[in-house]
Write an enzyme that holds these catalytic residues in place. Structure first.
Site, short mmCIF file in Angstrom:
data_model
loop_
_atom_site.label_atom_id
_atom_site.label_comp_id
_atom_site.label_asym_id
_atom_site.label_seq_id
_atom_site.Cartn_x
_atom_site.Cartn_y
_atom_site.Cartn_z
N ASN A 185 2.85 21.20 61.78
CA ASN A 185 1.74 22.15 61.99
C ASN A 185 1.17 22.54 60.62
OD1 ASN A 185 0.05 24.24 62.65
ND2 ASN A 185 1.67 25.61 63.40
N TRP A 186 0.02 21.98 60.31
CA TRP A 186 -0.56 22.23 58.98
C TRP A 186 -1.28 23.57 58.89
CZ3 TRP A 186 -3.11 16.74 57.79
CH2 TRP A 186 -2.07 15.79 57.72
N LYS A 187 -1.39 24.27 60.01
CA LYS A 187 -2.05 25.59 60.04
C LYS A 187 -3.42 25.53 59.35
CE LYS A 187 2.41 27.68 60.61
NZ LYS A 187 3.28 28.84 60.47
N SER B 278 10.87 27.73 59.97
CA SER B 278 11.47 27.41 58.67
C SER B 278 12.40 26.18 58.71
CB SER B 278 12.21 28.61 58.10
OG SER B 278 11.30 29.69 57.90
N HIS C 2 0.55 29.32 69.85
CA HIS C 2 1.35 29.58 68.65
C HIS C 2 1.41 31.09 68.42
CE1 HIS C 2 2.56 29.85 64.49
NE2 HIS C 2 3.08 28.65 64.64
N GLY D 122 7.86 30.88 58.77
CA GLY D 122 7.33 31.10 57.43
C GLY D 122 8.11 32.10 56.61
N GLU E 278 1.12 32.92 65.94
CA GLU E 278 0.05 33.50 65.10
C GLU E 278 -1.20 33.76 65.94
OE1 GLU E 278 0.22 30.46 62.12
OE2 GLU E 278 2.17 31.22 61.47
N GLU F 200 9.95 29.02 69.02
CA GLU F 200 9.78 29.44 67.63
C GLU F 200 10.00 30.94 67.53
OE1 GLU F 200 7.03 26.57 65.30
OE2 GLU F 200 5.77 27.93 66.43
N GLY G 263 6.23 23.89 60.06
CA GLY G 263 5.05 24.41 59.39
C GLY G 263 5.06 24.04 57.92
N GLY G 264 5.50 24.96 57.10
CA GLY G 264 5.44 24.81 55.65
C GLY G 264 5.94 23.47 55.14
#
Ligand code: PGA
Length: 251
Positions: A9-11, A212, A95, A173, A97, A167, A233-234
């Site tokens: 997930n590159w957000k 994470s 998601h 994150g 967010e 998640e 993600g990251g």
């Protein structure tokens, strides 16, 4: 045997140049034959990613789609059908967010899930509890309610070929990862929830862990019986790290 899936997930990250560089790095990775891999760029970079990954094993997904099925007068949105037309195969739904910062409700997400499925996309339903909910002992109730929203509205068959990503919000994150045992307990509960409706759907549905995930933690997480891969993600912004996570999902 469920085929593992690792999703990046590159957000809201990337420029045309950095996306090109990241994809170049991905095409240099050795991916296992028995793992599905998908990346989720921003809407802006979807067509670039589809073109650059053409012929590779890495599929492309969108981070969101409109709740309205047909294209039409809905400024700023993109229809699931348009994503399919652009070569997109997966879509993230709900998601955390978007649930928390953009106030997306279960009712809205159910509509998006249905529209995505009908268009031929693989919807990835994201669920998870906040830290306050975990500390209040509400983890299972919160996650079950998020999954039940889809089952109640669309039936359990909505998850045939679908994906759920657990998640925990407190792990996204933050560098805090759920322990493999904590994650497994929730994954098993989700599978049990599906099994009450259909043993077959429960057996087939892929349930990913996100929060994470790093190359160093991936193998242990993916080794748990009900964890079928990850939503990353990251760490997915680094091709070598992401490649290592994908390899950790191989059987
Ligand atoms: P993270 O993000 O790996 O950076 O924690 C996961 C996600 O939000 O999907």
């Amino acid at each position: 045997m469920r085929r593992p899936l690792v999703a990046g997930n590159w957000k809201m990250h990337g420029t045309r140049a950095s996306v090109a560089e990241l994809i170049e790095g991905l095409t240099r990775q050795a991916f296992a034959d028995d793992v599905d891999v998908v990346v989720f760029p921003t809407l802006l970079h979807l067509t670039q990613a589809v073109a650059a990954l053409d012929g590779s094993v890495v599929a492309v997904g969108a981070q969101n789609c409109a709740a309205q099925a047909e294209q039409g007068a809905l400024t700023g949105e993109v229809a699931a059908q348009q994503l399919v037309d652009a070569g997109v195969r997966y879509v993230l739904i709900g998601h955390s967010e978007r649930r928390s910062l953009l106030a997306e409700s279960d009712a809205l997400l159910v509509r998006k899930f249905a529209v995505a499925r009908d268009a031929g996309l693989v919807p990835v339903l994201c669920v998870g509890e906040t830290l306050a909910e975990r500390e209040a002992g509400q983890t299972f109730a919160v996650v079950k309610a998020q999954v039940a929203a889809v089952i109640d509205a669309l039936g359990v068959d909505a998850f045939v070929g679908g994906v759920i990503a657990y998640e925990p919000v407190w792990a996204i994150g933050t560098g805090l990862t759920a322990t493999p045992e904590q994650a497994q307990a929730v994954h098993a509960a989700i599978r049990e929830q599906l099994a009450v409706c259909s043993a077959q759907v429960a057996q087939q549905a892929r349930i990913l862990y996100g929060g994470s995930v790093k190359a160093a933690s991936a193998a242990e997480l993916f080794g748990m019986p009900d964890i079928d891969g990850g939503l990353v993600g990251g760490a997915s912004l680094n091709a070598d790290e992401f490649g290592a996570i994908c390899r950790a999902a191989g059987n």
